[in-house]
Design an enzyme around this catalytic site. Structure first.
Site, PDB file in Angstrom:
ATOM      1  CB  THR A  16      -0.966   0.021   1.194  1.00  0.00           C
ATOM      2  OG1 THR A  16      -1.755  -1.327   1.102  1.00  0.00           O
ATOM      3  CG2 THR A  16      -1.712   1.206   1.359  1.00  0.00           C
ATOM      4  CE  LYS A  41      -5.605  -1.137   1.636  1.00  0.00           C
ATOM      5  NZ  LYS A  41      -4.362  -1.980   1.750  1.00  0.00           N
ATOM      6  CE  LYS A  99       1.965   1.941   4.869  1.00  0.00           C
ATOM      7  NZ  LYS A  99       1.486   1.401   3.535  1.00  0.00           N
TER       8      LYS A  99
END
Length: 300
Positions: A110, A185, A253
């Site tokens: 990611t 995502k 994050k």
């Protein structure tokens, strides 16, 4: 590799593959590739993890990403962030140096959409192909080989990679050009952030009102309020158990990537920005490695 749901693998010709990064996601993903019959060589920054994986799955390990990628048809990767990704691809001993012409790099990190686009350009210049392919489904999805994979990149590269990647996937879907997987995502993480905060408030409210919340969730879980978060995290939230799952540090994050992208594209994300700050509160309270469902601790 712990699994509660034995995987049935789609028949596909064995291929020579590499897997870079053997964390809680990467290790079982690489394991499924080996169990599906592919010839797997792994690389991990911490060599003992690679040795342990090799013993469990009878595969091979390599000392550098370049050596792992040598002669591989596909190189899969799942590391921490943009900088880690640059290191294992473009570093002095990075995978791109070792890959043969025409090989396909599939990145499950990611990361930002920018680095996906950057790496596609770099790959094409070297005669390689690149697909950005972040995943959803968490550690359990990786262990069971049932991840949802969101892809961006060239259709031909995607179609070639799909039969191999289905070893650890329940869905492997092309959503657009390079970077589209990472953007999808981000959509996923925006939706989860709001859902977990809503579920936290609902459970905390019900407990304050004196309701049997296990019973309440069983009832409303059959209606419009049902969600994966409710089904898989509701009970543990009620019990105050958070020592598992997708860590708050990782979520922050990811939400940082989301908020940076929103600044660029002009999207307004007031709830996401607020929940990001709520996660900062959880971190400050010592919950950096707690599951994302620990948002409820702020309400106690």
């Amino acid at each position: 590799m712990a699994s509660t749901n034995p995987k049935t693998y789609e028949p596909t010709a064995p291929r020579k593959v590499a897997f870079l990064g053997l964390g809680v996601m990467g290790s079982p993903m690489a394991g499924h590739l080996a169990l599906a019959g592919h010839h797997v060589t792994v690389y991990n920054r911490s060599a003992p993890k690679a040795e342990a994986w090799k013993k469990e799955f009878k595969g091979h390990s390599a000392a550098t990403p370049a050596l792992a990628a040598k002669d591989a048809d596909f190189v899969f990767c799942c590391v921490g962030n943009d900088d880690d990704l640059r290191s294992v691809t473009l570093g002095e001993e990075g995978a791109f140096i070792g890959m043969k012409k025409g090989a396909i790099f599939v990145d499950h990190t990611t990361a930002s959409a920018d680095i996906a686009r950057e790496l596609q350009v770099q790959a094409q210049a070297l005669g390689l192909q690149f697909v950005d392919a972040p995943v959803s489904g968490g550690q359990a999805g990786a262990q069971n080989g049932m991840l949802t994979v969101m892809c961006g990149g060239d259709k031909a590269a995607f179609e070639a990679a799909r039969p191999v990647a289905m070893a650890f996937s329940r869905a492997f879907t092309l959503l657009g050009a390079a970077g589209a997987g990472q953007l999808a995502k981000m959509v996923n993480q925006i939706a989860i952030a709001g859902l977990v905060q809503g579920l936290s408030e609902a459970i905390a409210f019900g407990q304050q009102a004196g309701l049997d919340m296990n019973q309440v969730l069983e009832v409303i879980g059959k209606g419009a309020a049902q969600s994966w978060q409710m089904d898989n995290r509701g009970k543990t939230m009620i019990e105050g158990k958070f020592e598992f799952g997708f860590a708050v540090d990782w979520m922050r994050k990811d939400l940082g990537l989301v908020l940076d992208e929103a600044k660029r594209n002009g999207a307004r994300l007031p709830v996401t920005a607020l929940v990001d700050q709520f996660y900062a509160d959880v971190q400050a309270a010592g919950g950096r490695r707690w599951d994302t469902s620990s948002l409820i601790t702020r309400l106690k």
